[in-house]
Design an enzyme around this catalytic site. Structure first.
Site, PDB file in Angstrom:
ATOM      1  N   ILE A 138     -11.555 -35.746   0.996  1.00 15.09           N
ATOM      2  CA  ILE A 138     -12.652 -35.800   1.735  1.00 15.09           C
ATOM      3  C   ILE A 138     -13.458 -34.449   1.755  1.00 15.09           C
ATOM      4  O   ILE A 138     -12.854 -33.430   1.195  1.00 15.09           O
ATOM      5  CB  ILE A 138     -12.568 -36.484   3.140  1.00 15.09           C
ATOM      6  CG1 ILE A 138     -11.288 -35.466   3.902  1.00 15.09           C
ATOM      7  CG2 ILE A 138     -12.067 -37.762   3.229  1.00 15.09           C
ATOM      8  CD1 ILE A 138     -10.954 -35.656   5.211  1.00 15.09           C
ATOM      9  N   ASP A 139     -14.890 -34.396   1.895  1.00  8.78           N
ATOM     10  CA  ASP A 139     -15.410 -33.255   2.035  1.00  8.78           C
ATOM     11  C   ASP A 139     -14.852 -32.143   2.722  1.00  8.78           C
ATOM     12  O   ASP A 139     -14.266 -32.500   3.709  1.00  8.78           O
ATOM     13  CB  ASP A 139     -16.905 -33.412   2.002  1.00  8.78           C
ATOM     14  CG  ASP A 139     -17.611 -34.636   1.089  1.00  8.78           C
ATOM     15  OD1 ASP A 139     -17.077 -34.710   0.026  1.00  8.78           O
ATOM     16  OD2 ASP A 139     -18.425 -35.202   1.602  1.00  8.78           O
ATOM     17  N   LYS A 140     -15.296 -31.094   2.471  1.00 12.08           N
ATOM     18  CA  LYS A 140     -14.797 -29.668   3.264  1.00 12.08           C
ATOM     19  C   LYS A 140     -15.183 -29.831   4.714  1.00 12.08           C
ATOM     20  O   LYS A 140     -14.478 -29.910   5.715  1.00 12.08           O
ATOM     21  CB  LYS A 140     -15.659 -28.435   2.887  1.00 12.08           C
ATOM     22  CG  LYS A 140     -15.426 -27.315   3.632  1.00 12.08           C
ATOM     23  CD  LYS A 140     -16.404 -26.029   3.397  1.00 12.08           C
ATOM     24  CE  LYS A 140     -16.063 -24.888   4.112  1.00 12.08           C
ATOM     25  NZ  LYS A 140     -16.921 -23.773   3.726  1.00 12.08           N
ATOM     26  N   ARG A 239     -22.474 -40.414   3.100  1.00  9.37           N
ATOM     27  CA  ARG A 239     -23.681 -39.511   3.383  1.00  9.37           C
ATOM     28  C   ARG A 239     -24.896 -40.055   2.455  1.00  9.37           C
ATOM     29  O   ARG A 239     -26.084 -39.860   3.075  1.00  9.37           O
ATOM     30  CB  ARG A 239     -23.173 -38.090   2.882  1.00  9.37           C
ATOM     31  CG  ARG A 239     -22.129 -37.638   3.753  1.00  9.37           C
ATOM     32  CD  ARG A 239     -21.486 -36.334   3.063  1.00  9.37           C
ATOM     33  NE  ARG A 239     -22.291 -35.327   3.179  1.00  9.37           N
ATOM     34  CZ  ARG A 239     -22.069 -34.075   2.610  1.00  9.37           C
ATOM     35  NH1 ARG A 239     -21.013 -33.815   1.829  1.00  9.37           N
ATOM     36  NH2 ARG A 239     -23.051 -33.073   2.473  1.00  9.37           N
TER      37      ARG A 239
END
Length: 306
Positions: A138-140, A239
């Site tokens: 998962i993204d930062k 997103r």
């Protein structure tokens, strides 16, 4: 010893920018890598240094001086992480917002992998030195639940479940604007943005099939709290899809509105629930984590503005 590649410009490529030409000619190198080598003087044309906007000419002799690869070593770090479940085969963790999942260029410390190396005796080796145990990411700035494989058999089983779209993955997100539909499904192709290469985008062709199901949990004056369920797991999928609908995520620095009323350090997105079949027992397991404090506080603030 440095590797030196030589390329001679032929008629079909005359007039192209050198970074574009080499990107097409050398499949193993990205355009950004080529531009960096140009800046460092490691790409020469007819034995002279040039700039990235140099346009190649017939019979130009291009030399690419490829530096020796840096030996990578990822060190264990005593970083506090929340482990929701752990056994001999896997671990389930709750990643905080702001933590990168695995090391990458220019960022080799402070990641989830650095923390895992200190917490777990073994991790799967399938993804090599940089991404041991990492089955999915998962993204930062996305918080939430991740499963980590401790050996290669567990890793293959979990990766296959993700590939078959049988893993339950539910996210909570806050969007810009008020979504009128109570629920919906977004089905598109997603791929690398044709111009802004660090971004993903909805494409008409040559993308990967992407499906996101969403339902509205709560509407506010200018925002909507949603639950999003991934059927596929493309890079930045939620997103990109919500931005495509005209409702980008609050705080999203890449796909959000340029002027956002709510100032956050990253997108309001939390991987709340993860469900999968245990690779060894065959038992279905499901884990959930609470919204991070900043997210809860934001929701309370928006409720007070109704």
């Amino acid at each position: 010893m440095k590797e030196v590649k030589e390329v001679i410009v032929e008629t079909d490529n005359v007039g192209k920018r050198i970074d574009v030409f080499l990107n097409e000619s050398l499949a193993e190198m990205s355009r950004s890598q080529i531009q960096k080598l140009v800046e460092e003087g490691k790409i020469k044309v007819n034995e002279k240094e040039i700039k990235s906007n140099y346009k190649v000419r017939l019979n130009d002799k291009i030399q690419i001086f490829i530096p020796e690869p840096v030996k990578l070593e990822v060190k264990a770090e005593n970083i506090d992480i929340e482990i929701l479940y752990e056994d001999d085969y896997l671990a389930v963790v709750n990643k905080p917002q702001g933590m990168v999942v695995h090391p990458a260029a220019g960022n080799y410390t402070g990641t989830l992998v650095n923390a895992l190396l200190a917490k777990c005796k073994t991790l799967s080796s399938i993804n090599g030195v940089i991404r041991p145990g990492i089955v999915h990411r998962i993204d930062k700035d996305t918080s939430g639940v991740l499963v980590i494989a401790k050996n290669d058999i567990a890793h293959r089983s979990l990766a296959e479940q993700i590939k078959e779209h049988s893993v339950k993955r539910i996210y909570i997100a806050l969007t810009e604007g008020v979504i009128k539909k109570d629920a919906g499904t977004i089905e598109t192709l997603i791929g690398r943005h044709p111009i802004e290469r660090k971004k993903m985008a909805v494409l008409q062709k040559n993308g990967r099939h992407a499906i996101t199901h969403f339902r509205v949990l709560e509407r506010f004056k200018e925002n909507t709290l949603i639950e999003a369920r991934l059927e596929t797991g493309r890079t930045h999928q939620i997103r990109v899809h919500m931005s495509y609908l005209g409702h980008p995520l609050v705080g999203d620095p890449v796909y959000g509105h340029k002027r956002q009323k709510i100032k956050l350090s990253g997108q309001a997105l939390h991987a709340k629930t993860l469900g999968f079949i245990h690779p060894y027992s065959g038992e279905y397991m499901e884990f959930s984590s609470q919204l991070p404090e900043y997210f809860e506080e934001l929701i309370k603030k928006l409720r007070n503005q109704k």
